[in-house]
Design an enzyme around this catalytic site. Structure first.
Site, PDB file in Angstrom:
ATOM      1  N   LYS A 178     -19.807  -6.432  68.354  1.00  0.00           N
ATOM      2  CA  LYS A 178     -19.314  -7.186  67.199  1.00  0.00           C
ATOM      3  C   LYS A 178     -20.063  -8.513  67.072  1.00  0.00           C
ATOM      4  CE  LYS A 178     -14.880  -4.829  67.335  1.00  0.00           C
ATOM      5  NZ  LYS A 178     -13.469  -4.764  67.710  1.00  0.00           N
ATOM      6  N   GLN A 191      -9.088  -8.537  70.279  1.00  0.00           N
ATOM      7  CA  GLN A 191      -9.476  -7.197  70.744  1.00  0.00           C
ATOM      8  C   GLN A 191      -8.312  -6.526  71.474  1.00  0.00           C
ATOM      9  OE1 GLN A 191     -12.354  -5.738  69.946  1.00  0.00           O
ATOM     10  NE2 GLN A 191     -11.871  -3.870  71.065  1.00  0.00           N
ATOM     11  N   ASP A 219      -9.028  -7.621  60.776  1.00  0.00           N
ATOM     12  CA  ASP A 219      -8.754  -6.277  61.300  1.00  0.00           C
ATOM     13  C   ASP A 219      -7.777  -5.515  60.396  1.00  0.00           C
ATOM     14  OD1 ASP A 219      -9.989  -5.238  63.583  1.00  0.00           O
ATOM     15  OD2 ASP A 219      -8.845  -6.522  64.941  1.00  0.00           O
TER      16      ASP A 219
HETATM   17  N1  GUN Z   1      -9.596  -1.811  69.928  1.00  0.00           N
HETATM   18  C1  GUN Z   1     -10.075  -0.614  69.531  1.00  0.00           C
HETATM   19  N2  GUN Z   1     -10.412  -0.644  68.222  1.00  0.00           N
HETATM   20  C2  GUN Z   1     -10.130  -1.880  67.776  1.00  0.00           C
HETATM   21  C3  GUN Z   1     -10.256  -2.510  66.508  1.00  0.00           C
HETATM   22  O1  GUN Z   1     -10.700  -1.934  65.504  1.00  0.00           O
HETATM   23  N3  GUN Z   1      -9.861  -3.806  66.461  1.00  0.00           N
HETATM   24  C4  GUN Z   1      -9.356  -4.457  67.546  1.00  0.00           C
HETATM   25  N4  GUN Z   1      -8.973  -5.712  67.385  1.00  0.00           N
HETATM   26  N5  GUN Z   1      -9.218  -3.893  68.723  1.00  0.00           N
HETATM   27  C5  GUN Z   1      -9.615  -2.613  68.840  1.00  0.00           C
END
Ligand code: GUN
Length: 287
Positions: free
Chosen positions: A53, A97, A120
């Site tokens: 990311k 996350q 998100d």
């Molecule tokens: N953990 C697995 N996929 C995601 C996601 O799309 N966003 C976040 N914040 N955590 C994750």
């Protein structure tokens, strides 16, 4: 006939070029889009995702702020940090996350993120907005899948879409997006009796179960579009999806590979949502 492979990496690369131009435009107007990433603990998969990311932010000119907290961080510490990020004008997007360590209440954390920085799309307000078809921040993985399906040129209105997996992150929002496009949607999950009975009638099959080899050719309709959201690491270190790619590609019309399918799109949609937040545009005005 062998399915055509939907190249998520190529689509993501093209979109990132476009998004870098949008960032440059914002910077010319004195706004540098900023994404804060909160990572708690040392889960290796989370570390890898967060690294990807941040790399994507760098690639597009989005400023990233990484907040790495130890696995024993308290809920109060996390909520305080989110409060600071909510108030920080240089932060346009906040991502925590997941998963979180057990001492932290995930819902309380997600509900503390300001709705207009929730890139998100996990805050209940944004979940509700998606439900009524007015999402500002569509959750990244299902939105990326939607763009991959669009890439095939296949019209999904009226078709049968089957989603395997009912998580809050992928399966449920995916089903809502497909419904919004007027597909007839079935959601299957770990307790579904006779999974193959449902998948065999899917014109569009989206699989997000986290089980390598779950979907075999006998479970797939001839000519289906098959999207594999799974990312599984095998004992030998190989990364595979939930779909038997080599077997299923002989039945599908289109199929995504793993790696190189959904993964790059998820990260790219995060950039998209962050830019959108910085632009402060209403729903539907930027893609
Ligand atoms: N953990 C697995 N996929 C995601 C996601 O799309 N966003 C976040 N914040 N955590 C994750």
């Amino acid at each position: 006939m062998s399915a055509r492979v939907i190249d998520g990496r190529a689509l993501a690369t093209g979109l990132r070029v476009k998004y870098a131009e949008s960032v440059a435009e914002l910077v010319r107007n004195g706004i540098v889009p900023g994404l804060a990433v909160v990572m708690i603990g040392s889960d290796p998969a989370s570390h890898l995702y967060v690294r990807n990311k941040i790399r994507a932010c760098d690639e597009c000119g989005v400023r990233s702020f990484l907040h790495a907290l130890s696995a024993d961080a308290t809920e109060a510490e996390v909520l305080d940090l989110i409060g600071e990020l909510n108030a920080d004008p240089s932060v346009h997007g906040i991502l925590v996350q997941l998963p979180l360590p057990p001492q932290i209440d995930v819902r309380r954390v997600l509900e503390t993120i300001a709705v207009d920085k929730d890139v998100d799309g996990f805050h209940l307000y944004n979940v509700g907005a998606l439900t009524v078809g007015e999402s500002i921040f569509p959750p990244c993985t299902p939105y990326g899948v939607q763009l991959l399906i669009d890439q095939t040129g296949i019209e999904i209105e009226g078709k049968h879409a089957v989603v395997v997996g009912a998580s809050n992150i992928v399966g449920k929002p995916m089903a809502l997006m497909l419904l919004q496009r007027l597909a007839t949607v079935t959601i299957c999950h770990a307790r579904t009796v006779n999974l193959a009975h449902h998948t065999i009638s899917a014109d569009v099959l989206v699989v997000a179960a986290g089980k390598p080899g779950l979907i075999v050719p006998q479970m797939v309709k001839q000519g289906a579009v098959v999207i594999d959201v799974g990312i599984n690491k095998l004992a030998d270190g190989k990364i595979v999806g939930d779909v038997d790619f080599e077997g299923v590609r002989d039945k599908a019309s289109w199929i995504t590979p793993v790696p190189g399918g959904v993964g790059p799109m998820t990260v790219t949609m995060l950039i998209r949502n962050t830019i959108r937040s910085a632009q402060r545009l209403p729903a539907g005005s930027f893609d």
